[in-house]
Design a protein around this motif. Structure first.
Motif, PDB file in Angstrom:
ATOM      1  N   PHE A  22      47.274  30.857   2.543  1.00  0.00           N
ATOM      2  CA  PHE A  22      46.016  30.261   2.100  1.00  0.00           C
ATOM      3  C   PHE A  22      44.843  31.209   2.364  1.00  0.00           C
ATOM      4  O   PHE A  22      43.914  31.310   1.549  1.00  0.00           O
ATOM      5  N   ARG A  23      44.884  31.894   3.496  1.00  0.00           N
ATOM      6  CA  ARG A  23      43.821  32.854   3.809  1.00  0.00           C
ATOM      7  C   ARG A  23      43.820  33.994   2.799  1.00  0.00           C
ATOM      8  O   ARG A  23      42.761  34.440   2.337  1.00  0.00           O
ATOM      9  N   LYS A  24      44.996  34.456   2.437  1.00  0.00           N
ATOM     10  CA  LYS A  24      45.124  35.575   1.499  1.00  0.00           C
ATOM     11  C   LYS A  24      44.511  35.237   0.141  1.00  0.00           C
ATOM     12  O   LYS A  24      43.892  36.104  -0.497  1.00  0.00           O
ATOM     13  N   TYR A  25      44.671  33.987  -0.297  1.00  0.00           N
ATOM     14  CA  TYR A  25      44.193  33.603  -1.633  1.00  0.00           C
ATOM     15  C   TYR A  25      42.930  32.726  -1.579  1.00  0.00           C
ATOM     16  O   TYR A  25      42.557  32.139  -2.593  1.00  0.00           O
ATOM     17  N   ASP A  26      42.300  32.654  -0.424  1.00  0.00           N
ATOM     18  CA  ASP A  26      41.046  31.929  -0.263  1.00  0.00           C
ATOM     19  C   ASP A  26      41.196  30.473  -0.686  1.00  0.00           C
ATOM     20  O   ASP A  26      40.393  29.941  -1.471  1.00  0.00           O
ATOM     21  N   ILE A  27      42.223  29.824  -0.145  1.00  0.00           N
ATOM     22  CA  ILE A  27      42.508  28.423  -0.451  1.00  0.00           C
ATOM     23  C   ILE A  27      41.939  27.530   0.647  1.00  0.00           C
ATOM     24  O   ILE A  27      42.059  27.821   1.834  1.00  0.00           O
ATOM     25  N   ARG A  28      41.324  26.438   0.232  1.00  0.00           N
ATOM     26  CA  ARG A  28      40.821  25.404   1.137  1.00  0.00           C
ATOM     27  C   ARG A  28      41.730  24.182   0.959  1.00  0.00           C
ATOM     28  O   ARG A  28      41.810  23.639  -0.150  1.00  0.00           O
ATOM     29  N   ALA A  29      42.407  23.763   2.013  1.00  0.00           N
ATOM     30  CA  ALA A  29      43.402  22.700   1.899  1.00  0.00           C
ATOM     31  C   ALA A  29      43.064  21.530   2.818  1.00  0.00           C
ATOM     32  O   ALA A  29      42.386  21.690   3.839  1.00  0.00           O
ATOM     33  N   THR A  30      43.578  20.371   2.453  1.00  0.00           N
ATOM     34  CA  THR A  30      43.495  19.178   3.292  1.00  0.00           C
ATOM     35  C   THR A  30      44.862  18.945   3.925  1.00  0.00           C
ATOM     36  O   THR A  30      45.859  18.802   3.216  1.00  0.00           O
ATOM     37  N   PHE A  31      44.905  18.927   5.257  1.00  0.00           N
ATOM     38  CA  PHE A  31      46.116  18.621   6.002  1.00  0.00           C
ATOM     39  C   PHE A  31      45.988  17.192   6.526  1.00  0.00           C
ATOM     40  O   PHE A  31      45.194  16.930   7.429  1.00  0.00           O
ATOM     41  N   ALA A  32      46.756  16.265   5.954  1.00  0.00           N
ATOM     42  CA  ALA A  32      46.739  14.871   6.391  1.00  0.00           C
ATOM     43  C   ALA A  32      47.784  14.705   7.496  1.00  0.00           C
ATOM     44  O   ALA A  32      48.989  14.862   7.258  1.00  0.00           O
ATOM     45  N   VAL A  33      47.318  14.380   8.705  1.00  0.00           N
ATOM     46  CA  VAL A  33      48.157  14.452   9.902  1.00  0.00           C
ATOM     47  C   VAL A  33      48.468  13.058  10.442  1.00  0.00           C
ATOM     48  O   VAL A  33      47.555  12.239  10.632  1.00  0.00           O
ATOM     49  N   VAL A  34      49.743  12.804  10.724  1.00  0.00           N
ATOM     50  CA  VAL A  34      50.140  11.584  11.434  1.00  0.00           C
ATOM     51  C   VAL A  34      49.578  11.654  12.855  1.00  0.00           C
ATOM     52  O   VAL A  34      49.708  12.673  13.536  1.00  0.00           O
ATOM     53  N   GLY A  35      48.967  10.546  13.309  1.00  0.00           N
ATOM     54  CA  GLY A  35      48.279  10.564  14.593  1.00  0.00           C
ATOM     55  C   GLY A  35      49.155  10.915  15.776  1.00  0.00           C
ATOM     56  O   GLY A  35      48.689  11.548  16.743  1.00  0.00           O
ATOM     57  N   PHE A  36      50.425  10.525  15.756  1.00  0.00           N
ATOM     58  CA  PHE A  36      51.321  10.824  16.869  1.00  0.00           C
ATOM     59  C   PHE A  36      51.427  12.324  17.147  1.00  0.00           C
ATOM     60  O   PHE A  36      51.743  12.728  18.260  1.00  0.00           O
ATOM     61  N   LEU A  37      51.195  13.153  16.134  1.00  0.00           N
ATOM     62  CA  LEU A  37      51.371  14.598  16.294  1.00  0.00           C
ATOM     63  C   LEU A  37      50.359  15.226  17.246  1.00  0.00           C
ATOM     64  O   LEU A  37      50.585  16.312  17.769  1.00  0.00           O
ATOM     65  N   PHE A  38      49.238  14.554  17.496  1.00  0.00           N
ATOM     66  CA  PHE A  38      48.199  15.125  18.341  1.00  0.00           C
ATOM     67  C   PHE A  38      48.601  15.202  19.821  1.00  0.00           C
ATOM     68  O   PHE A  38      48.035  15.985  20.571  1.00  0.00           O
ATOM     69  N   PHE A  39      49.551  14.386  20.232  1.00  0.00           N
ATOM     70  CA  PHE A  39      49.843  14.274  21.662  1.00  0.00           C
ATOM     71  C   PHE A  39      50.639  15.459  22.198  1.00  0.00           C
ATOM     72  O   PHE A  39      51.521  15.996  21.526  1.00  0.00           O
ATOM     73  N   GLU A  40      50.315  15.814  23.435  1.00  0.00           N
ATOM     74  CA  GLU A  40      51.062  16.871  24.117  1.00  0.00           C
ATOM     75  C   GLU A  40      52.264  16.311  24.859  1.00  0.00           C
ATOM     76  O   GLU A  40      53.242  17.028  25.085  1.00  0.00           O
ATOM     77  N   THR A  41      52.191  15.036  25.257  1.00  0.00           N
ATOM     78  CA  THR A  41      53.262  14.448  26.054  1.00  0.00           C
ATOM     79  C   THR A  41      53.630  13.054  25.549  1.00  0.00           C
ATOM     80  O   THR A  41      52.798  12.344  24.960  1.00  0.00           O
TER      81      THR A  41
END
Length: 332
Positions: free
Chosen positions: A45-64
């Protein structure tokens, strides 16, 4: 003439997104592959100057695991099919932290996305919530969304966009989204092939036709005129195509599949319309080189359209802002 727009959204969910349909024996390699897919996507994405939306499941934020267990919503969905709910005993399967369990936690990958501010972090709900499955309610959905927003806010993330899991778009839940600051949502392609359905309503015929549609234009190109989209919040950002993963059995048809997408992009660029491509990072988890080569072919075509027609990349929220501006309104 207004310039066309290229929107990319990704449903970042790890195993939470498929745990009720695919076994780890059959699909675990795809999920583990996301550890390298996310950095490779960011590089491309950086190479082609792309702006993207990453829709994230909330559980993924946790470290433990313990931190996740300390953030259970006051209400949880009671689906008629208990397999849909992660709250009914599934947490016993989790590892202690993200170092041990890359199938369910990804704070380090989210940090990599956040390090590149051109991208947008959206919510894919807290628990990969199914908005059309029997048994759950509007109140359950609101509790889920509230927790997703709280967990994001605790980490400095303010969600403005939402993607419904399994594309189970539910009009009845839009008021909840708006009440909690969600300014735009991804909606489905305008064809009966892509109309929102729950699990029991889905058929093998529709699934088979959607596979064919990835190669042949059965349902049209699904690019759209932003002036024809309602500016009322939350603004609908229709999808145009799902970027299906590489299939070795159909490798001879890869040029056909790529031409299908690039032709639709060209039509959007020439006519000031929008083309919205989406997929899951785990779709690229295996056959990574083939999948990334295919994607790079699309992004090379995007660069050509950008140079020739002013076709530009934007996030879902930026597209919603554009739609509002076209109607003399503002998302603020």
């Amino acid at each position: 003439m207004q310039h066309g727009k290229f929107v990319i959204s990704l449903d970042f969910e790890l195993y939470w997104g498929v745990r009720d349909t695919l076994s780890l024996e059959n699909y675990g390699a795809h999920i583990r592959g996301e550890q390298t897919v996310i950095p490779r996507l960011l590089d491309l994405f950086r190479k082609y100057d792309i702006r993207a939306t990453f829709a994230v499941v909330g559980f993924l934020f946790f470290e433990t695991k313990s931190d996740l267990l300390a953030h259970i919503p006051a209400r949880v969905p009671r689906y008629q099919d208990p397999a849909f709910s992660p709250y009914d005993g599934y947490f016993d399967e989790l590892g202690a932290d993200y170092h041990e369990d890359v199938l369910h936690f990804a704070p380090h990958l989210i940090d990599q996305i956040r390090a590149e501010p051109q991208h947008e972090l959206a919510t894919h709900t807290y628990s990969h919530y199914y908005c059309l499955e029997p048994g759950q309610t509007v109140a359950d959905f609101e509790a889920d969304l509230e927790m997703a927003i709280r967990v994001g806010a605790d980490r400095g993330v303010h969600f403005r966009s939402l993607v419904f899991p399994r594309n189970q778009f539910n009009d009845d839940y839009l008021a909840v989204c708006l009440r909690h600051g969600i300014a735009c949502v991804r909606s489905n392609e305008q064809s009966w092939l892509y109309a929102p359905r729950n699990r029991k309503q889905e058929t093998l015929v529709r699934r088979g036709l959607r596979l064919i549609d990835a190669y042949l234009p059965l349902s049209g190109d699904h690019n759209w005129n932003p002036r024809e989209v309602s500016p009322e919040k939350p603004v609908s950002i229709p999808s145009s195509a799902f970027l299906r993963p590489y299939l070795p059995a159909l490798r001879m048809l890869e040029p056909v599949r790529q031409r299908r997408i690039c032709t639709a992009m060209t039509h959007a660029a020439r006519n000031g319309r929008v083309f919205h491509l989406w997929w899951h990072p785990h779709n690229f988890g295996v056959h990574q080189d083939e999948n990334f080569a295919f994607l790079e072919g699309i992004l090379r075509h995007y660069r050509h359209l950008n140079e020739r027609y002013g076709f530009t990349s934007c996030t879902m929220h930026e597209m919603a802002e554009e739609i509002q501006a076209l109607h003399g309104k503002s998302l603020q």
